[in-house]
Motif scaffolding. Sequence first.
Motif, short mmCIF file in Angstrom:
data_model
loop_
_atom_site.label_atom_id
_atom_site.label_comp_id
_atom_site.label_asym_id
_atom_site.label_seq_id
_atom_site.Cartn_x
_atom_site.Cartn_y
_atom_site.Cartn_z
N ARG A 6 0.83 -1.20 0.00
CA ARG A 6 0.00 0.00 0.00
C ARG A 6 0.86 1.25 0.00
O ARG A 6 0.58 2.22 -0.71
CB ARG A 6 -0.92 0.02 1.22
N ALA A 7 1.94 1.25 0.77
CA ALA A 7 2.84 2.40 0.80
C ALA A 7 3.50 2.63 -0.56
O ALA A 7 3.63 3.78 -1.01
CB ALA A 7 3.91 2.20 1.88
N ALA A 8 3.89 1.55 -1.23
CA ALA A 8 4.48 1.67 -2.57
C ALA A 8 3.46 2.27 -3.55
O ALA A 8 3.80 3.13 -4.36
CB ALA A 8 4.97 0.31 -3.06
N ALA A 9 2.22 1.83 -3.46
CA ALA A 9 1.17 2.36 -4.34
C ALA A 9 0.91 3.83 -4.04
O ALA A 9 0.75 4.64 -4.96
CB ALA A 9 -0.11 1.54 -4.19
N ALA A 10 0.85 4.20 -2.77
CA ALA A 10 0.61 5.59 -2.40
C ALA A 10 1.74 6.49 -2.92
O ALA A 10 1.48 7.58 -3.44
CB ALA A 10 0.48 5.72 -0.89
N ASN A 11 2.97 6.03 -2.79
CA ASN A 11 4.10 6.81 -3.30
C ASN A 11 4.02 6.96 -4.81
O ASN A 11 4.32 8.02 -5.35
CB ASN A 11 5.43 6.16 -2.90
N TYR A 12 3.61 5.90 -5.49
CA TYR A 12 3.52 5.98 -6.94
C TYR A 12 2.37 6.90 -7.37
O TYR A 12 2.49 7.64 -8.34
CB TYR A 12 3.35 4.59 -7.57
N VAL A 13 1.26 6.89 -6.65
CA VAL A 13 0.15 7.80 -6.94
C VAL A 13 0.63 9.25 -6.82
O VAL A 13 0.31 10.10 -7.67
CB VAL A 13 -1.06 7.52 -6.03
N LEU A 14 1.41 9.55 -5.80
CA LEU A 14 1.97 10.90 -5.64
C LEU A 14 2.91 11.24 -6.78
O LEU A 14 2.94 12.37 -7.27
CB LEU A 14 2.68 11.01 -4.29
N GLU A 15 3.67 10.25 -7.24
CA GLU A 15 4.58 10.46 -8.36
C GLU A 15 3.79 10.77 -9.64
O GLU A 15 4.15 11.67 -10.42
CB GLU A 15 5.45 9.22 -8.56
N VAL A 16 2.70 10.05 -9.87
CA VAL A 16 1.86 10.29 -11.04
C VAL A 16 1.22 11.68 -10.94
O VAL A 16 1.09 12.39 -11.95
CB VAL A 16 0.79 9.20 -11.22
N ALA A 17 0.84 12.10 -9.74
CA ALA A 17 0.28 13.45 -9.56
C ALA A 17 1.32 14.50 -9.96
O ALA A 17 0.98 15.51 -10.60
CB ALA A 17 -0.16 13.64 -8.11
#
Length: 149
Positions: free
Chosen positions: A51-62
């Motif tokens: 979940r933390a990896a996904a959250a970090n990637y979502v922020l990167e996509v933003a």
Amino acid sequence: MQKPLLGENMSAKKEQLGFTLIEMMIVVAMIAIISTIAFSSYQSSTVRANRAAAANYVLEVANMQERFLLDNRNYATSMTALGATPPAEVSNHYTVTTGDNNGTSTVPSYFVKADPKAAQNTNDTDCGWLQLDNIGNKTTEIAGTRCWR
């Protein structure tokens, strides 16, 4: 000299050479209980790490969306338009999408959403999907959880 009666000294000479069945079953039960607790703890740690990896990637996509806005005066409507490919640690457990947040609105907006899949979807009963929009609203499938920290 008097002969001992049958069985009189037999128990005194008998030594225990191994474990009894009851002792072995107690050890097996203890190992089963400890391994169940350890596996459960390992599984929840893995779910949180994914979940933390996904959250970090979502922020990167933003961040990619904001750069895209500067270059194109509009947000990208897909991951392909952004040129974004999730890393394996994210794509194995989540499907990440992005798109227009308002539909027909003239104001540029976007969302980035990470939907859990397979085992992550089954095991992540605390949060479910993660979503971020252009205003910075961080939402989850299950309201009131602290999944973005």
